[in-house]
Design an enzyme around this catalytic site. Structure first.
Site, PDB file in Angstrom:
ATOM      1  NE  ARG A 114      -3.619  -2.186   0.066  1.00 26.05           N
ATOM      2  CZ  ARG A 114      -3.555  -3.528  -0.233  1.00 26.05           C
ATOM      3  NH1 ARG A 114      -2.210  -3.760  -0.796  1.00 26.05           N
ATOM      4  NH2 ARG A 114      -4.522  -4.386  -0.107  1.00 26.05           N
ATOM      5  CD  GLU A 150      -2.565   0.837  -4.242  1.00 22.37           C
ATOM      6  OE1 GLU A 150      -2.485  -0.311  -4.118  1.00 22.37           O
ATOM      7  OE2 GLU A 150      -3.826   1.263  -3.687  1.00 22.37           O
ATOM      8  CB  SER A 197      16.448  15.261   3.361  1.00 23.43           C
ATOM      9  OG  SER A 197      17.556  14.135   3.936  1.00 23.43           O
TER      10      SER A 197
END
Lengths: 149, 149, 149, 149, 149, 149, 149, 149, 149, 149
Positions: I90, I93, I116
């Site tokens: 997830r 994704e 960063s």
């Protein structure tokens, strides 16, 4: 290779929206199941010439487009081996998570063989549920035993 | 990372065979569905401690193995992104062929969102058929609409 | 996942060499075709318990090994998606070069569908030829038409 | 690199359909085997200038297109290393499942070497069968022993 | 799959170093070319039983190891499809840079076909040069014309 | 990035065919070796402005095309990391099979270092042979020792 | 293939830590540059037998380990083609971002050719800076012009 | 996504050639370092609006092109993860060979952290050398310690 | 390369479970944030020697294990480039779906540069919610502007 | 498949720049969060028809473009599985480095399940900091427990 069929599918989707049709309505007119009709319009199944003609009439397509609907496609609807779209990925995830489970259970019940993805049909329906409606998919594929020759 | 759970799954498969048990029988004893029980034994689902204990008792496993059954797995049961085993590949093929169809039909019915692979259940049964019995899979996943925030 | 079956295959190959047997001879004793018998011993097909017992007797294997021969394998015999071994690569090359040709010709003759790799059998024979003997492979797979539902 | 030849192949397929020809008929007129003729039209084999001219005459192609048919192609007809189309994938699956079997059996019969995919020919025919007709493929490739120098 | 042969190759390399032998010397004793002898010891070629015995005698190997030298290998000596070792990569680079050139020139000279990598031999020698000695590789492979059937 | 140079190469191939020239003839007029001239025309080497002008004159190219021939290319002539074309694949196969052999033999003869693919030249010739003519490739690359600093 | 050398590198790192040595100190004792010495100990460069002996003495290694240090490695220190470790990835990123820039600038200055990674040396130093110290890398590689033959 | 910037880079390269400018000259006019200016023109860095205007004036670009030079790019200049061009590949090779060495040495000197590829600058110069001039690259990146929070 | 640290992480997880500790409790004892402490124990961050000692004391680890906790890891905790575990996928994704959005919004607010992942910290907390509790992740990374040099 | 939506996103970005709008301003007019609005304009989220109309009005888009904004996208905004752009790569790196940590911590707190990427929202803000301002991302996703059925 399937670009023409995919492009035709996009065209059909737009006409479908304009005509305000649902896959259930279209399927009823063509005498087939909604999932199959949708897959055929998306360019992943081939229609008989008769069904292709009916479809062409319904969407106002020309003869060449009707012929395209009847042509056997180079199947595979996704641009990458692991799909990026979350809706489609969830199905890939089911294969990844349940793959060995399906194998174990089908072998227990039927012996060594596979579930056909060719002699196969499927329905999709809305399953009302208080905690949120559910998508219900029912798949049915012929069991094909490995031939021992 | 999931090697211990997978190895335990292999051990369970051997004991299951020796004890001549079916997933349906095992599932009945554990009070769960056969597909889920099989997936949990194969190392892809986690049991509650109570179910894990019952399972351990059934298969003669020790406490450490019971704890392993209750542990959340690093999921993914296949050695390659595109599965080589034909039984499992056919499911991958369904994703490849029907992916855009599922997307189109779920969006038509439910709007933008996905079928959950987490709030999900499944049954597998033999569908008798004169032309050859069929594998029937019924999947049900909660529809999750994309949040518009 | 198929490591046990592959290792058993390697063991059988060594015994076969010691016993100076050919696949034709082994196949005759088991009542099956040589290609299938070889594939089953290599760990890519599953035997019936009866055939597995006969095979175990022939090669001096124990009960656990006989059971392994009867188990459905996680199929796929190659370590890479594109095979590196030249003998095997040539077959991959045939798929790459003739893939669209097979598709075109099978569709012309049979319509939309596939040649089954499950309800499938094969023979391999030496074809004597003055310019150098040839390998002759005869494959036969049931045509499976795509179901229009 | 082979795009021109592939596009020409698509054009030929359309003309073939219009003219209602079969590969067997076309092959008979050109004096070659149907599989080879189909592969050459699909852009995976090169014709002699004479055959190319005959083919051009048959399909009403111009000189440049005839020259293209005679040109050696950059071979490889598939868009991905692992084919997505189910008909073609089944052949890939055969390589994956039977690869080590072919290797073992050819080495037993012929010694160390390969089956040529260049000095190679093939036929495809319909094999009538009560339980459903079958696709029969017969492949013949020259055995090439590894040179020990 | 070739792990045993590769491991034997590593063992031979160590013995070769201890015995202070060169591939030229070894090759002379075996009656073969140095490149082939080295490739066979590295596990990428199979020896005749006679050569395998001589090799075993030379390096003090046992019968099982001699048999291994005579066995046809699962070829492919590199751990990745694109080699990381700079010496080997340079050859990969030559394929990448000169691939289309070789294709064009061989087709011009011989017509459509390939250079065999099976009926093939090779020598490697030091080419003295004031600006720095050069590696000279001479490859010879039989031209195999594509069969038009 | 190299598309312009590749397209120019295709154009040159057509003109070469029309003019009925061989690479040997072209190379003689340009004062270079045929392999290099072919590689430069295919867009994988850069010519000096003088050679580019001569080449442009020979093929009837304009100034911009001449400039393109003199430009350093983004090298790499193949569409995939593992080439699909059988003629080119055989060379990839040689790298895969002989990679560790070349490494072993060059290190034995020269010590730790590589054969340059930059300070490199090559010839290709037909080697008449009763059993079928052979392709003879002679490669020569400067040995570059690894600097120990 | 390089596993032995990598494992030796890990052993050296532990001894180095125990002995509280820096690469600068080690390099000074061996008469080489720190970067090269570190790379050789990590198993990516080969030492002369003399340097290997000195290194073995320094770290208390045995003869076999000294021999290993002198052996030419199968180079490539990373487990994946695109490195996952952030420190190393940043260098990969520089190649990805600056690749075409380096190509353009080296060609402008030197003409068509490459910077050698073999006749190459490098230093690494701390560059004090008020806003945070910097890593300064100085690379020097011989320019190698593409041979036009 | 970066196609427009890359195309603009190609246009600038042609104008630069026509105007017979060097990166050093261009950089001097823009008040920046040649490597950075080149990278920005190649579409991998973004200029301030002021620098973009100056650059547009220098090369005769219009306002939209100037705006493009000032836009932050989707970085990554190479068509494949492992670059095929030999000049660029050598840098990839350095990452592969020296990756673990850089990691070891930077950690020894600075502790756990990385060399920034963002707060980074670089010069490239010709290093005259009797045995052949060398390419000298000096890179300087801020050390960024991993935050322990 | 990081195998030792990963194995130590697995050991710590088991001890943590036995001791019935939470990451919040552990973090409080070590004076660091829970996410960082967990990441360090999982082998993806390096501790100062002091923290490593405290951690070792807490979990009953020996000196070598404490040293391992203080060692800079070869980072990257996942076995595949695209993670198969659904929880981790997830997040992948989110990168795939929101990648270009993050880029657009950070550039709008801060200009050309990055967030960063080194000067970075993170918290994770339970966000009570009537419709189901939520996972709340707060990430904070220093903005690093691209240096224009 | 998402090309139309992506192209529309590029068009919107240009208009946004011309109109000198910020995502915060746009979001305020549409009554949604800036991250979501940006993602929807970039083609990764679908708007309700009402929001799409408002957006079209704001940017001067036509009806077809408004309809496109309301269409569910084929999600995935990146051209490669591992992103090359440094800003986006840093998020991929966080997944790679923190993946197992997130898994461990979410399981500790919530049990076996995932953080939803669908019932999900996010904010991005500038976090002023003396040592350099920071990017602060706050993500909130519903915890979804794995169903035990």
């Amino acid at each position: 290779m399937n670009d023409e069929k995919t492009a035709l599918g996009q065209k059909i989707l737009k006409i479908k929206k304009t005509k305000n049709l649902t896959w259930t309505e279209i399927a009823a007119k063509l005498g087939h199941a909604p999932v199959w009709v949708c897959a055929a319009c998306m360019g992943q199944m081939s229609m008989t010439p008769e069904t292709a003609e009916k479809t062409a009439a319904l969407f106002g397509l020309d003869d060449e487009e009707a012929a395209l609907l009847a042509q056997a496609p180079y199947r595979g609807s996704l641009p990458t081996a692991v799909p990026t779209d979350p809706l489609i990925y969830r199905f890939y995830e089911l294969v990844s998570v349940y793959g060995t489970t399906w194998k174990e259970m089908i072998h227990e019940e039927f012996g060594d063989g596979i579930m056909s993805a060719i002699d196969f049909d499927m329905t999709m329906e809305r399953q009302p549920d208080q905690k949120g409606d559910r998508v219900k998919l029912t798949m049915s594929g012929k069991f094909l035993p490995y031939k021992r020759y």
